[in-house]
Design a protein around this motif. Structure first.
Motif, PDB file in Angstrom:
ATOM      1  N   ILE A 258       0.917  -1.213   0.176  1.00  0.00           N
ATOM      2  CA  ILE A 258      -0.048   0.096   0.100  1.00  0.00           C
ATOM      3  C   ILE A 258       0.836   1.354  -0.052  1.00  0.00           C
ATOM      4  N   LEU A 259       1.873   1.216   0.986  1.00  0.00           N
ATOM      5  CA  LEU A 259       2.632   2.392   0.993  1.00  0.00           C
ATOM      6  C   LEU A 259       4.229   1.653   1.699  1.00  0.00           C
TER       7      LEU A 259
ATOM      8  N   VAL B 210      -3.984   7.078   5.768  1.00  0.00           N
ATOM      9  CA  VAL B 210      -3.412   6.354   4.534  1.00  0.00           C
ATOM     10  C   VAL B 210      -4.666   5.898   3.628  1.00  0.00           C
ATOM     11  N   ASP B 211      -4.755   6.185   2.441  1.00  0.00           N
ATOM     12  CA  ASP B 211      -5.862   5.680   1.415  1.00  0.00           C
ATOM     13  C   ASP B 211      -5.169   4.303   1.241  1.00  0.00           C
ATOM     14  N   LEU B 212      -6.287   3.417   1.432  1.00  0.00           N
ATOM     15  CA  LEU B 212      -5.865   1.737   1.334  1.00  0.00           C
ATOM     16  C   LEU B 212      -5.829   1.483  -0.002  1.00  0.00           C
TER      17      LEU B 212
ATOM     18  N   HIS C  67      -1.180   9.548   1.498  1.00  0.00           N
ATOM     19  CA  HIS C  67      -1.320  10.109   2.815  1.00  0.00           C
ATOM     20  C   HIS C  67      -1.110  11.406   3.378  1.00  0.00           C
ATOM     21  N   GLU C  68      -1.588  11.578   4.490  1.00  0.00           N
ATOM     22  CA  GLU C  68      -1.406  12.975   5.083  1.00  0.00           C
ATOM     23  C   GLU C  68      -1.454  12.910   6.717  1.00  0.00           C
ATOM     24  N   VAL C  69      -1.050  14.021   7.119  1.00  0.00           N
ATOM     25  CA  VAL C  69      -0.737  13.869   8.642  1.00  0.00           C
ATOM     26  C   VAL C  69      -1.923  14.066   9.153  1.00  0.00           C
ATOM     27  N   VAL C  70      -2.438  13.604  10.303  1.00  0.00           N
ATOM     28  CA  VAL C  70      -3.511  13.866  11.085  1.00  0.00           C
ATOM     29  C   VAL C  70      -3.115  14.557  12.409  1.00  0.00           C
TER      30      VAL C  70
END
Length: 537
Positions: free
Chosen positions: A151-152, A182-184, A189-192
């Motif tokens: 995925i990443l 993270v988008d599966l 991805h982005e920081v939450v």
């Protein structure tokens, strides 16, 4: 008191004129790593050091061992159930993902996932990841067929993650000190949340809020993933590891073996008290200060305190200035300074109060015992290579080789005394590197200390402490039936390295000579520190 993790096969017996007491209570778990709620409503807990899985009643704290030490599961770090009651586990030191079926059968699904750590299940899909720099987030075939889908990759140390209500994977990224969304499908991805206390788990409550443990700060945070707002639910001390919900009840685990229920912000209920994972090396300085190595943790020992408070946390692998995973220890010439061997094969000078450490030598294979002479020379045992080294004036040289699993050691004048665990003997090494047997037939000698010409040794096979007179060649048994070594009939699994965090892990039942004449013994079977003291006068 609820039972400890160790059931003694025989009563403890001390020689006439000696007494035995516990300075810290026995531990109930071998640490507490990943936790998850099982179909039976109990909290299932993975214990890396013991290669063990246990289940805890969330109301009473009663513990049942599900997969014991020496069983089919090795170094389980995280775990999750699917909808049919199958238990999936990551085996961190072997880089494996395994599945335990409800009938207890265990099979390996993958063996090619270095530092396998986080694992989660979502709507029939299985996801796992790696806790290393450059980690991958993977989707696995639950049946073990086919290649993993990446995925990443390039993630700096992923840990216990979960799919959120929005269908995206929420990942605590320890190396970045952030939580990522993270988008599966795409890996975007982005920081939450960032600027945390080194997050190592993420779980969601029924309101869709993140609950995350912070391994370095010891905080349990609740974070709204939509707004980023956060609140501290509890401050439980460094070493927190994972989270699970039993209905709406919130429980967190810690590497120190504790499991705690958070009742409301600021209010907690201990379910399982903290203890020691091992312990490993012990040392006492000339002022009576005691240092206890416990892998990730370093403790000072308060002999006047009772219960878990006898162990005062003074160092931790995730704190600034730490030399890393702590194995062996000796007092240095300055009060508060300690010489340590680390899980990554280094010798270091550690100043916990100043949050400083200095590497003195490195590049060795499984260092264990360490000792310092009055002149400042440092001897250390290289367990993996069967060697003993001497460090003088900043230069290290091999003093002796060909030893069979050297562990504890002490310096007597120009000689080094070594417990040779594999050969069942204690040897003397002179300045020219000549090896001479002091005593043999000792079972499995591990820890060793020297006081007033007597050598004191822990024999983990015989579960006893021995006194050896090198001049006379006599051996006396001071105590037997001690909680040291593996349980009878159990062969512990070899635990390999955890990426760049620690080398292979092994037990080391050490002994230290306190200046008041007490012998401090590491009760590594039960996770305690013992005091073996001669009668007054």
């Amino acid at each position: 008191m609820l039972p400890s993790r160790y059931a003694a096969p025989a009563a403890t017996i001390t020689a006439e004129g000696w007494t035995l007491t516990r300075l810290s209570p026995p531990s109930r778990l071998h640490g507490a790593n990943g936790i998850t709620t099982g179909p039976d409503g109990r909290i299932w807990v993975a214990q890396v050091p013991a290669s063990q899985v246990s289940a805890i009643n969330p109301d009473t704290g009663a513990i049942e061992v599900i997969s014991p030490m020496g069983g089919d599961i090795v170094a389980p770090d995280d775990l999750v159930f699917d909808d049919r009651g199958n238990l999936y586990l990551t085996e961190i030191t072997l880089g494996r993902v395994a599945m335990r079926s409800p009938d207890g059968t265990v099979r390996v699904l993958r063996d090619d996932i270095p530092v396998a750590n986080p694992i989660t299940w979502h709507q029939g899909r299985l996801f796992a990841g790696e806790c290393r720099i450059g980690a991958r987030l993977l989707e696995l075939d639950p049946a073990g067929g086919g290649e993993p889908r990446v995925i990443l990759d390039g993630v700096p140390m992923a840990n216990a993650f979960q799919v959120g209500p929005d269908g995206k994977l929420y990942v605590p990224v320890m190396g970045a000190n952030e939580i990522w969304r993270v988008d599966l499908a795409t890996g975007a991805h982005e920081v939450v949340a960032g600027g945390l206390g080194v997050p190592d788990s993420v779980k969601f409550d029924r309101q869709g809020r993140i609950v995350s443990t912070q391994v370095a700060s010891g905080e349990v945070l609740r974070i709204d993933p939509r707004t980023g707002t956060r609140e501290v639910l509890a401050s439980l001390g460094p070493g927190l590891d994972n989270v699970t919900f039993v209905g709406d009840r919130l429980f967190v685990s810690s590497i120190n073996g504790s499991v705690t229920e958070i009742l409301e912000p600021g209010k907690v209920r201990p379910l399982v008290d903290r203890g020691l994972q091992w312990p490993l090396g012990l040392a006492a300085d000339g002022n009576g200060a005691v240092f206890v190595c416990d892998g990730v943790f370093g403790y000072g020992l308060d002999r006047e305190a009772r219960g878990p408070d006898a162990l005062q946390l003074i160092g931790m692998a995730f704190w600034p200035g730490s030399p890393g995973y702590l194995r062996g220890v000796a007092a240095d010439h300055v009060a508060g300074d300690w010489l340590v061997t680390t899980g990554l094969g280094a010798v270091a000078r550690y100043r916990p109060a100043a949050a400083e450490s200095e590497i003195l030598a490195s590049g060795y294979d499984q260092l264990i015992g360490i000792a310092r002479s009055d002149s400042g020379a440092i001897a250390f045992a290289e367990y993996g290579a069967g060697r003993v080294h001497l460090l003088e004036a900043g230069e290290a040289r091999c003093l002796a080789r060909g030893l069979d699993r050297p562990m504890g050691l002490a310096i007597a004048g120009s000689e080094v005394l070594v417990a040779e665990a594999g050969a069942g003997r204690v040897v003397r090494i002179d300045a020219a590197g000549r090896v001479d047997t002091v005593a043999e037939g000792l079972g499995q000698p591990e820890g060793l200390c020297l006081r007033q010409g007597q050598v004191w040794v822990v024999d983990t096979l015989g579960k006893r402490v021995l006194a050896i007179d090198p001049a006379q060649g006599t051996v006396r048994e001071i105590a037997s039936g001690l909680p040291v070594g593996a349980p009878p009939g159990v062969v512990p699994r070899f635990l390999g390295p955890i990426g760049d965090m620690a080398g292979p892990m092994m037990n080391f039942a050490d002994i230290a000579c306190h200046p008041d004449g007490t012998l401090l013994v590491g009760g590594d079977a039960e996770g305690s520190v013992l005091a073996l003291a001669p009668a007054a006068g």
